[in-house]
Design a protein around this motif. Structure first.
Motif, mmCIF file in Angstrom:
data_model
loop_
_atom_site.group_PDB
_atom_site.id
_atom_site.type_symbol
_atom_site.label_atom_id
_atom_site.label_comp_id
_atom_site.label_asym_id
_atom_site.label_seq_id
_atom_site.Cartn_x
_atom_site.Cartn_y
_atom_site.Cartn_z
ATOM 1 N N ASP A 73 18.099 -23.624 -0.402
ATOM 2 C CA ASP A 73 18.459 -23.483 -1.811
ATOM 3 C C ASP A 73 18.554 -24.883 -2.413
ATOM 4 N N ASP A 74 17.394 -25.473 -2.625
ATOM 5 C CA ASP A 74 17.381 -26.829 -3.168
ATOM 6 C C ASP A 74 16.120 -27.046 -3.995
ATOM 7 N N TYR A 75 15.920 -28.252 -4.404
ATOM 8 C CA TYR A 75 14.802 -28.629 -5.259
ATOM 9 C C TYR A 75 13.442 -28.328 -4.635
ATOM 10 N N TRP A 76 13.371 -28.212 -3.324
ATOM 11 C CA TRP A 76 12.099 -28.088 -2.619
ATOM 12 C C TRP A 76 11.689 -26.646 -2.327
ATOM 13 N N SER A 77 12.437 -25.675 -2.780
ATOM 14 C CA SER A 77 12.094 -24.286 -2.497
ATOM 15 C C SER A 77 12.067 -23.484 -3.796
ATOM 16 N N TYR A 78 10.915 -22.897 -4.095
ATOM 17 C CA TYR A 78 10.732 -22.232 -5.381
ATOM 18 C C TYR A 78 10.434 -20.742 -5.316
ATOM 19 N N GLY A 79 9.785 -20.267 -4.274
ATOM 20 C CA GLY A 79 9.412 -18.865 -4.216
ATOM 21 C C GLY A 79 7.916 -18.679 -4.352
ATOM 22 N N CYS A 80 7.513 -17.446 -4.677
ATOM 23 C CA CYS A 80 6.094 -17.136 -4.812
ATOM 24 C C CYS A 80 5.919 -15.977 -5.789
ATOM 25 N N TYR A 81 4.668 -15.688 -6.095
ATOM 26 C CA TYR A 81 4.345 -14.583 -6.994
ATOM 27 C C TYR A 81 3.909 -13.357 -6.179
ATOM 28 N N ALA A 82 3.707 -12.279 -6.878
ATOM 29 C CA ALA A 82 3.428 -10.987 -6.241
ATOM 30 C C ALA A 82 2.209 -11.010 -5.318
ATOM 31 N N ARG A 83 1.181 -11.747 -5.674
ATOM 32 C CA ARG A 83 -0.030 -11.749 -4.848
ATOM 33 C C ARG A 83 0.253 -12.306 -3.438
ATOM 34 N N ALA A 84 1.125 -13.290 -3.332
ATOM 35 C CA ALA A 84 1.484 -13.838 -2.019
ATOM 36 C C ALA A 84 2.245 -12.800 -1.189
ATOM 37 N N ILE A 85 3.110 -12.032 -1.840
ATOM 38 C CA ILE A 85 3.846 -10.966 -1.141
ATOM 39 C C ILE A 85 2.886 -9.864 -0.710
ATOM 40 N N LEU A 86 1.970 -9.490 -1.578
ATOM 41 C CA LEU A 86 0.984 -8.463 -1.238
ATOM 42 C C LEU A 86 0.145 -8.894 -0.036
ATOM 43 N N LYS A 87 -0.257 -10.149 -0.014
ATOM 44 C CA LYS A 87 -1.029 -10.692 1.104
ATOM 45 C C LYS A 87 -0.228 -10.574 2.409
ATOM 46 N N ALA A 88 1.064 -10.907 2.357
ATOM 47 C CA ALA A 88 1.928 -10.817 3.540
ATOM 48 C C ALA A 88 2.113 -9.352 3.966
ATOM 49 N N LEU A 89 2.300 -8.462 2.998
ATOM 50 C CA LEU A 89 2.453 -7.037 3.323
ATOM 51 C C LEU A 89 1.185 -6.465 3.953
ATOM 52 N N ARG A 90 0.038 -6.874 3.467
ATOM 53 C CA ARG A 90 -1.227 -6.412 4.070
ATOM 54 C C ARG A 90 -1.342 -6.888 5.507
ATOM 55 N N SER A 91 -0.948 -8.124 5.761
ATOM 56 C CA SER A 91 -0.965 -8.656 7.120
ATOM 57 C C SER A 91 -0.005 -7.871 8.006
ATOM 58 N N TYR A 92 1.178 -7.576 7.494
ATOM 59 C CA TYR A 92 2.156 -6.781 8.228
ATOM 60 C C TYR A 92 1.577 -5.412 8.579
ATOM 61 N N CYS A 93 0.936 -4.771 7.614
ATOM 62 C CA CYS A 93 0.371 -3.429 7.830
ATOM 63 C C CYS A 93 -0.761 -3.446 8.847
ATOM 64 N N ARG A 94 -1.567 -4.500 8.871
ATOM 65 C CA ARG A 94 -2.628 -4.600 9.870
ATOM 66 C C ARG A 94 -2.045 -4.650 11.280
ATOM 67 N N GLU A 95 -0.929 -5.364 11.431
ATOM 68 C CA GLU A 95 -0.322 -5.511 12.757
ATOM 69 C C GLU A 95 0.643 -4.367 13.100
ATOM 70 N N ASN A 96 1.018 -3.598 12.123
ATOM 71 C CA ASN A 96 1.940 -2.467 12.321
ATOM 72 C C ASN A 96 1.353 -1.217 11.663
ATOM 73 N N PRO A 97 0.293 -0.672 12.239
ATOM 74 C CA PRO A 97 -0.422 0.434 11.591
ATOM 75 C C PRO A 97 0.431 1.674 11.326
ATOM 76 N N ASP A 98 1.484 1.872 12.082
ATOM 77 C CA ASP A 98 2.359 3.036 11.817
ATOM 78 C C ASP A 98 3.083 2.900 10.489
ATOM 79 N N PHE A 99 3.265 1.676 10.026
ATOM 80 C CA PHE A 99 3.941 1.430 8.748
ATOM 81 C C PHE A 99 3.031 1.738 7.571
ATOM 82 N N SER A 100 1.737 1.512 7.736
ATOM 83 C CA SER A 100 0.785 1.677 6.634
ATOM 84 C C SER A 100 0.900 3.038 6.105
#
Length: 100
Positions: A73-100
């Motif tokens: 929680d400082d000057y060097w951490s800002y977050g991300c937008y929805a597309r970055a989260i979607l990319k991470a969720l797609r990666s999660y779903c590829r590795e966890n097919p039961d979740f998809s």
């Protein structure tokens, strides 16, 4: 639109700048998975840091990466937008097919 009964996880102590990441990480738990926000952040969320080139501060594209570290929680951490989260969720779903 689909609503799920996700567990409430207070992000402030462990992930003060990771609200979008923690929210996405709650979804697998809501659907019965053991994995939660920490697993999602550490293994699926692409992160990059800010950097200086001379006196100019540069950063990655927040559509592609979480800028900084959700644990900080400082000057060097800002977050991300929805597309970055979607990319991470797609990666999660590829590795966890039961979740998809």
């Amino acid at each position: 639109m689909v609503c799920i009964d996700a567990p409430l996880i207070n992000q402030m102590k462990e992930w003060p700048t990771g609200c979008e990441s923690v929210s996405a990480g709650m979804a697998p738990q809501a659907l019965g998975e053991k994995n939660g926000p920490e697993e999602f952040i550490e293994h699926y969320l692409l992160r990059r840091d800010l950097s200086f080139l001379g006196p100019v501060l540069y950063g990655p594209d927040p559509q592609q990466y979480f800028i900084g570290d959700p644990h900080r929680d400082d000057y060097w951490s800002y977050g991300c937008y929805a597309r970055a989260i979607l990319k991470a969720l797609r990666s999660y779903c590829r590795e966890n097919p039961d979740f998809s």
